[in-house]
Design an enzyme around this catalytic site. Structure first.
Site, PDB file in Angstrom:
ATOM      1  N   SER A  38      36.445  45.146  33.013  1.00  0.00           N
ATOM      2  CA  SER A  38      35.744  45.740  31.888  1.00  0.00           C
ATOM      3  C   SER A  38      36.385  45.318  30.573  1.00  0.00           C
ATOM      4  O   SER A  38      37.558  44.958  30.528  1.00  0.00           O
ATOM      5  CB  SER A  38      35.804  47.275  32.012  1.00  0.00           C
ATOM      6  OG  SER A  38      35.425  47.910  30.819  1.00  0.00           O
ATOM      7  N   GLU A  54      41.300  44.394  32.254  1.00  0.00           N
ATOM      8  CA  GLU A  54      40.798  44.940  30.995  1.00  0.00           C
ATOM      9  C   GLU A  54      40.706  43.843  29.940  1.00  0.00           C
ATOM     10  O   GLU A  54      41.704  43.194  29.630  1.00  0.00           O
ATOM     11  CB  GLU A  54      41.718  46.047  30.471  1.00  0.00           C
ATOM     12  CG  GLU A  54      41.611  47.342  31.238  1.00  0.00           C
ATOM     13  CD  GLU A  54      42.392  48.471  30.578  1.00  0.00           C
ATOM     14  OE1 GLU A  54      42.202  49.621  31.006  1.00  0.00           O
ATOM     15  OE2 GLU A  54      43.182  48.213  29.649  1.00  0.00           O
ATOM     16  N   CYS A  55      39.516  43.654  29.389  1.00  0.00           N
ATOM     17  CA  CYS A  55      39.273  42.755  28.270  1.00  0.00           C
ATOM     18  C   CYS A  55      39.707  41.327  28.604  1.00  0.00           C
ATOM     19  O   CYS A  55      38.940  40.582  29.196  1.00  0.00           O
ATOM     20  CB  CYS A  55      39.955  43.272  27.001  1.00  0.00           C
ATOM     21  SG  CYS A  55      39.205  42.639  25.480  1.00  0.00           S
ATOM     22  N   ALA A  56      40.918  40.924  28.261  1.00  0.00           N
ATOM     23  CA  ALA A  56      41.382  39.584  28.629  1.00  0.00           C
ATOM     24  C   ALA A  56      41.304  39.388  30.128  1.00  0.00           C
ATOM     25  O   ALA A  56      40.990  38.289  30.613  1.00  0.00           O
ATOM     26  CB  ALA A  56      42.817  39.375  28.141  1.00  0.00           C
TER      27      ALA A  56
END
Length: 464
Positions: free
Chosen positions: A438, A340-342
């Protein structure tokens, strides 16, 4: 019969930047120093404040996000996080009545997910933190408005922040008395409590190290000196009748005990406490590792790469070439990966010119535009976490962007971006093999079935 819920106070403000974090964190520390066992909470999807709350209270900081987990889980999650505690301190988000933005109509008094809504769900009083700079007698009108705007919210008192002088405080006290709102404390203007800021807010407590501890100690001492902590404690109430949330009841336990490696350390600090609790309840042997310096834990059967600030540590992440290669190889073999993200950035080919794992063939770089907001998303592909068609409410929070997308894998999510002039369709993230990558942050307590599915996939991978 359900036992009484832990007494609580909610620390809110008219707007961001008023000093909620200083007051809430300092109150947690002051109460703990006075011998109270304090349960720390934060309204909304924030990851940074709970780190400072945890330092102050000595217990994990937790989030109460009605948008991400559903309103029906707020009470049970509060009970779970406050079990065995004497008092709970809940820091609000943004302004008291601010929450998920709805552009389709005039909206209600308190937006979905707002501090006001959560306070009403808990049956807890709100203590307003007011930035006193520029305020005089007109403070009475501000307090009157906040006290009467939403009848489901009870303003129990006010703490003034950045008060200029004794005379200034006396004038503001008179304004509070005029509308019958108790003045619980007045903090003077001080500069030494400023915690270094960054593009997404404060620097995380993990990264700030000893300086974060010093800042928390200073906040605690400030509140202990200038706030009537006993009066605040006397206000604390809650009225939760729902039973306590239990991670064991939320998931199906796997037959094995697969090692699920969860990235931590300075670059990967954005995670919810309940995520790890659910992983363990589903049978996972959770092993935390630091991608800046560690290798994959022995026997890793799945990897969780949560959010954080990898762009601040890109060179060091790139230098750990062995780990990058191991994750790339394992992902190619079908290793379940939740990024997620990072985590998405870590799996990219490059981040700000530094070589990353190359699991997802995209380049990323830091940008000037903040992407922020809740997303009502639908899973477009079956993945290690979700069946296709699963609906999830998540949250985006990043300044990085993908600048070269060569990846042909299907998108992970689809949603509509809501704007004043209409809606536009968006597709985001990637699903390929065992990888779900994502920008969208999700909360496992709102989607516990994803944890059962993920750990089950880890069991299958371990058997190969």
């Amino acid at each position: 019969m359900v036992n009484p819920s832990c007494p609580a106070v909610v620390i809110a403000a008219p707007a961001s930047g008023s000093g909620k974090t200083t007051v809430a964190t300092g109150l947690m520390g002051a109460l703990r120093a006075a011998g109270r066992k304090v349960a720390p909470f934060k309204v909304g999807p924030d990851y940074i404040d709970p780190g400072y709350h945890g330092l102050a209270a000595g217990l994990p900081g937790r989030n109460l996000d009605a948008v991400m987990v559903g309103a029906d889980r707020i009470g049970p999650l509060f009970r779970h996080g406050s079990r065995g505690c004497d008092i709970a301190v809940v820091e609000g988000v943004m302004g008291l009545f601010d929450g998920k933005i709805d552009m389709t109509g005039p909206g209600e008094a308190s937006a979905e997910g707002s501090t006001a809504r959560v306070a009403a769900m808990l049956g807890a009083p709100v203590i307003l933190v007011i930035d006193a700079r520029g305020h005089s007698q007109s403070l009475a009108a501000v307090l009157h408005g906040f006290s009467t705007f939403d009848p489901s919210v009870r303003i129990g008192g006010v703490i003034l922040n950045r008060v200029g002088s004794e005379r200034h405080q006396d004038v503001l006290r008179q304004a509070c008395e005029r509308v019958g709102v108790p003045l619980l404390g007045a903090l003077p203007r001080m500069s030494e409590l400023v915690v270094p800021s960054r593009h997404l807010g404060l620097i995380t407590a993990v990264e700030h190290g000893g300086a974060a501890t010093d800042a928390v100690d200073a906040m605690s001492a400030l509140v202990a000196q200038f706030v009537d902590v006993e009066a605040v404690s006397a206000l604390a109430r809650s009225s939760i009748l729902a039973p306590e949330w239990d991670p064991v009841q939320e998931v199906r336990r796997s037959e094995g005990s697969p090692v699920v490696a969860v990235a931590g350390g300075p670059a990967f600090t954005f995670g919810y406490t309940e995520h790890v609790e659910l992983l363990r309840a589903a049978g996972a042997d959770v092993a935390v590792f630091d991608p800046l310096r560690d290798g994959l834990p022995t026997g890793t059967a799945a990897v969780v790469l949560p959010g954080g600030f990898p762009e601040e540590h890109a060179a060091a992440l790139a230098a750990n070439e062995l780990l990058l290669a191991d994750i790339r190889t394992a992902a190619a073999r079908g290793l379940p990966v939740h990024a997620e993200c990072a985590g998405l950035l870590y799996l990219a080919t490059q981040l700000d010119g530094h070589a990353m794992a190359g699991v997802v063939d995209v380049d990323a770089e830091f940008g000037n535009t903040l992407t922020l907001g809740y997303r009502d998303a639908v899973a477009l592909e079956a993945s290690p976490l979700f069946d296709a068609g699963t609906r999830v409410t998540g949250h985006e929070f990043h300044r990085t962007k993908l600048v070269a997308v060569r990846e042909a894998a299907p998108a992970a999510w689809g949603w509509h971006r809501q704007r004043p002039d209409g809606r536009t369709a968006a597709r985001e993230g990637f699903v390929r093999g065992g990888v779900h990558a994502s920008y969208l942050h999700t909360h496992a307590a709102g989607n516990p079935e994803s944890i059962t599915r993920f750990v089950s996939g880890a069991v299958d991978y371990a058997r190969v």
